[in-house]
Motif scaffolding. Structure first.
Motif, PDB file in Angstrom:
ATOM      1  N   PRO A  86       0.825  -1.220   0.000  1.00 53.28           N
ATOM      2  CA  PRO A  86       0.000   0.000   0.000  1.00 53.28           C
ATOM      3  C   PRO A  86       0.849   1.254   0.000  1.00 53.28           C
ATOM      4  N   LYS A  87       0.429   2.228  -0.812  1.00 56.81           N
ATOM      5  CA  LYS A  87       1.199   3.452  -0.951  1.00 56.81           C
ATOM      6  C   LYS A  87       1.136   4.335   0.290  1.00 56.81           C
ATOM      7  N   ASP A  88       0.108   4.156   1.122  1.00 55.22           N
ATOM      8  CA  ASP A  88      -0.023   5.000   2.308  1.00 55.22           C
ATOM      9  C   ASP A  88       0.715   4.435   3.519  1.00 55.22           C
ATOM     10  N   ALA A  89       1.512   3.388   3.318  1.00 52.41           N
ATOM     11  CA  ALA A  89       2.260   2.800   4.428  1.00 52.41           C
ATOM     12  C   ALA A  89       3.676   2.478   3.975  1.00 52.41           C
ATOM     13  N   PRO A  90       4.501   3.496   3.751  1.00 50.63           N
ATOM     14  CA  PRO A  90       5.870   3.262   3.288  1.00 50.63           C
ATOM     15  C   PRO A  90       6.707   2.546   4.344  1.00 50.63           C
ATOM     16  N   LEU A  91       7.669   1.774   3.869  1.00 54.42           N
ATOM     17  CA  LEU A  91       8.543   1.021   4.767  1.00 54.42           C
ATOM     18  C   LEU A  91       9.860   1.761   4.979  1.00 54.42           C
ATOM     19  N   SER A  92      10.473   1.490   6.113  1.00 54.81           N
ATOM     20  CA  SER A  92      11.813   2.004   6.390  1.00 54.81           C
ATOM     21  C   SER A  92      12.609   0.894   7.061  1.00 54.81           C
ATOM     22  N   GLU A 268       2.110  -1.709  16.305  1.00 56.52           N
ATOM     23  CA  GLU A 268       2.945  -0.791  15.548  1.00 56.52           C
ATOM     24  C   GLU A 268       3.307  -1.327  14.161  1.00 56.52           C
ATOM     25  N   ALA A 269       3.033  -2.613  13.910  1.00 55.80           N
ATOM     26  CA  ALA A 269       3.400  -3.216  12.625  1.00 55.80           C
ATOM     27  C   ALA A 269       2.438  -2.753  11.535  1.00 55.80           C
ATOM     28  N   ARG A 270       2.983  -2.093  10.499  1.00 57.17           N
ATOM     29  CA  ARG A 270       2.157  -1.608   9.397  1.00 57.17           C
ATOM     30  C   ARG A 270       3.044  -1.301   8.193  1.00 57.17           C
ATOM     31  N   PRO A 271       2.632  -1.759   7.026  1.00 56.51           N
ATOM     32  CA  PRO A 271       1.420  -2.518   6.713  1.00 56.51           C
ATOM     33  C   PRO A 271       1.649  -4.002   6.982  1.00 56.51           C
ATOM     34  N   SER A 272       0.794  -4.606   7.763  1.00 59.52           N
ATOM     35  CA  SER A 272       1.052  -5.971   8.178  1.00 59.52           C
ATOM     36  C   SER A 272      -0.218  -6.700   8.564  1.00 59.52           C
ATOM     37  N   ILE A 273      -0.206  -7.989   8.300  1.00 68.20           N
ATOM     38  CA  ILE A 273      -1.287  -8.847   8.755  1.00 68.20           C
ATOM     39  C   ILE A 273      -1.110  -9.203  10.228  1.00 68.20           C
ATOM     40  N   PHE A 274       0.099  -8.969  10.775  1.00 64.56           N
ATOM     41  CA  PHE A 274       0.399  -9.307  12.160  1.00 64.56           C
ATOM     42  C   PHE A 274       0.070  -8.135  13.079  1.00 64.56           C
ATOM     43  N   ASN A 275      -1.173  -7.709  13.024  1.00 61.49           N
ATOM     44  CA  ASN A 275      -1.645  -6.565  13.800  1.00 61.49           C
ATOM     45  C   ASN A 275      -3.111  -6.799  14.099  1.00 61.49           C
ATOM     46  N   ASP A 276      -3.524  -6.589  15.353  1.00 64.90           N
ATOM     47  CA  ASP A 276      -4.893  -6.873  15.761  1.00 64.90           C
ATOM     48  C   ASP A 276      -5.924  -5.902  15.202  1.00 64.90           C
ATOM     49  N   ASP A 277      -5.502  -4.871  14.475  1.00 63.72           N
ATOM     50  CA  ASP A 277      -6.468  -3.863  14.049  1.00 63.72           C
ATOM     51  C   ASP A 277      -7.254  -4.265  12.804  1.00 63.72           C
TER      52      ASP A 277
END
Length: 332
Positions: A86-92, A268-277
């Motif tokens: 996703p473009k709204d969740a850049p990685l670093s 805090e994990a994003r973009p990720s499937i390992f997040n309860d949200d």
């Protein structure tokens, strides 16, 4: 999305990790039943409002309607996104390092003796050293068309897990070490004898974690290690047959990936499937990178966060790079 429940077992099996996937946002309305699903499923055996045992299939039909409402509610909130990058969740590099350490080297739950309790604790790096051979087992309630479609989905996903991690992963017709059950409510409650056969010496608390799975948990996966070791030798995932298509696919992707060794969830994990949200319902490019780090030969099972951190830092630098490119060989 998933919740990690780790424990240490003795006897034939050593370390045990369990992940349950459930719904974090506001729940959907109860299905059209005389008694809410959440109440029905808490009784053993399930009973109606007057305490009478329910006929086979009644609770499963109610739960099918319940999960359809849950999926509609989540999607109406803009959740369960399927973008890989996703473009709204850049990685670093810094985010990738922090997410890996939180997800792979911490446990969210612990076995308190008579049940699992929420307790975030440092853990050790866990993964498979032997090839992962997945095998499906379906309850009688699951039609042949759904079985064929699910097998095809898991086979394709196993290929993606192998490509992302660099570790052998496949779907086999029989004799696997990672069993994926797709069963309805009645069938799941009756899994005890099969689980005891697959995992000799499995304790009562672990059995009940599956047979008494709360409606808020869509699916669950257990991963087992031999005594005094941190490499997995057996895993069991349970997917509810009542789930609609998007929730079922989300369970398959998350539970099978977590059964590879990505044990914890992190807000805090994003973009990720390992997040309860529940924001993302499919494995993302970020998650592929986590798998690549986990199975990098520079890491080894049993490492602590202190031991792993400098190695993870070097690996993440190689994956992200100055242009923040995806992992080498990752799913396009």
């Amino acid at each position: 999305m998933a919740v990690l429940i780790p424990a240490l077992r003795r006897g034939l099996w050593g370390a045990l990790a369990v992940w349950m996937a459930g719904c974090a946002p506001a729940p959907a309305a109860d299905p059209p039943a005389a008694t809410p699903v959440s109440t029905l499923a808490e009784t053993d055996p399930p009973t109606d409002a007057e305490g009478k045992p329910l006929p086979p299939g009644v609770l499963s039909r109610a739960m099918r309607a319940y999960y359809a409402d849950v999926e509609r509610s989540l999607r109406a909130q803009g959740l369960m996104r399927t973008e890989i990058a996703p473009k709204d969740a850049p990685l670093s590099r810094e985010r990738l390092i922090g997410d890996f350490l939180r997800i792979a080297l911490y446990d969210e739950y612990a076995d308190a003796g008579r049940g699992f309790i929420a307790r975030l604790t440092p853990s050790h790096l866990r993964r498979w050293e032997q090839p992962v051979r997945m095998v499906t087992q379906y309850g009688a309630s699951v039609p042949q068309t759904q079985r064929r479609a699910t097998d095809a989905e898991i086979r394709a996903y196993a290929t993606r897990l192998q490509r992302a991690s660099g570790h052998p992963v496949s779907l086999v017709p029989e004799g696997g070490n990672f069993t994926v059950f797709v069963v309805n409510e009645d069938e799941r409650r009756a899994l005890g004898p099969q689980l005891k056969t697959l995992v000799p010496g499995i304790d009562r608390a672990s059995l009940r974690a599956i047979t008494d799975l709360a409606p808020s948990n869509f699916c669950v996966v257990f991963a087992f290690s031999p005594p005094v070791r941190y490499d997995y030798s057996r895993a069991i995932a349970v997917i509810r047959a009542e789930l609609p298509a998007r929730l079922r696919s989300s369970c398959i992707e998350e539970e099978l990936a977590q059964g590879m060794g990505l044990a914890n969830d992190s807000p805090e994990a994003r973009p990720s499937i390992f997040n309860d949200d529940e924001e993302f319902s499919r494995l993302t490019r970020h998650d592929e990178m986590l798998l690549r780090i986990l199975y990098d030969p520079a890491l080894r099972p049993g490492m602590t966060e202190t031991q792993a951190r400098p190695v993870v830092s070097d690996i993440a630098t190689g994956l992200i790079g100055p242009t923040r490119t995806g992992p080498r060989g990752a799913h396009p």
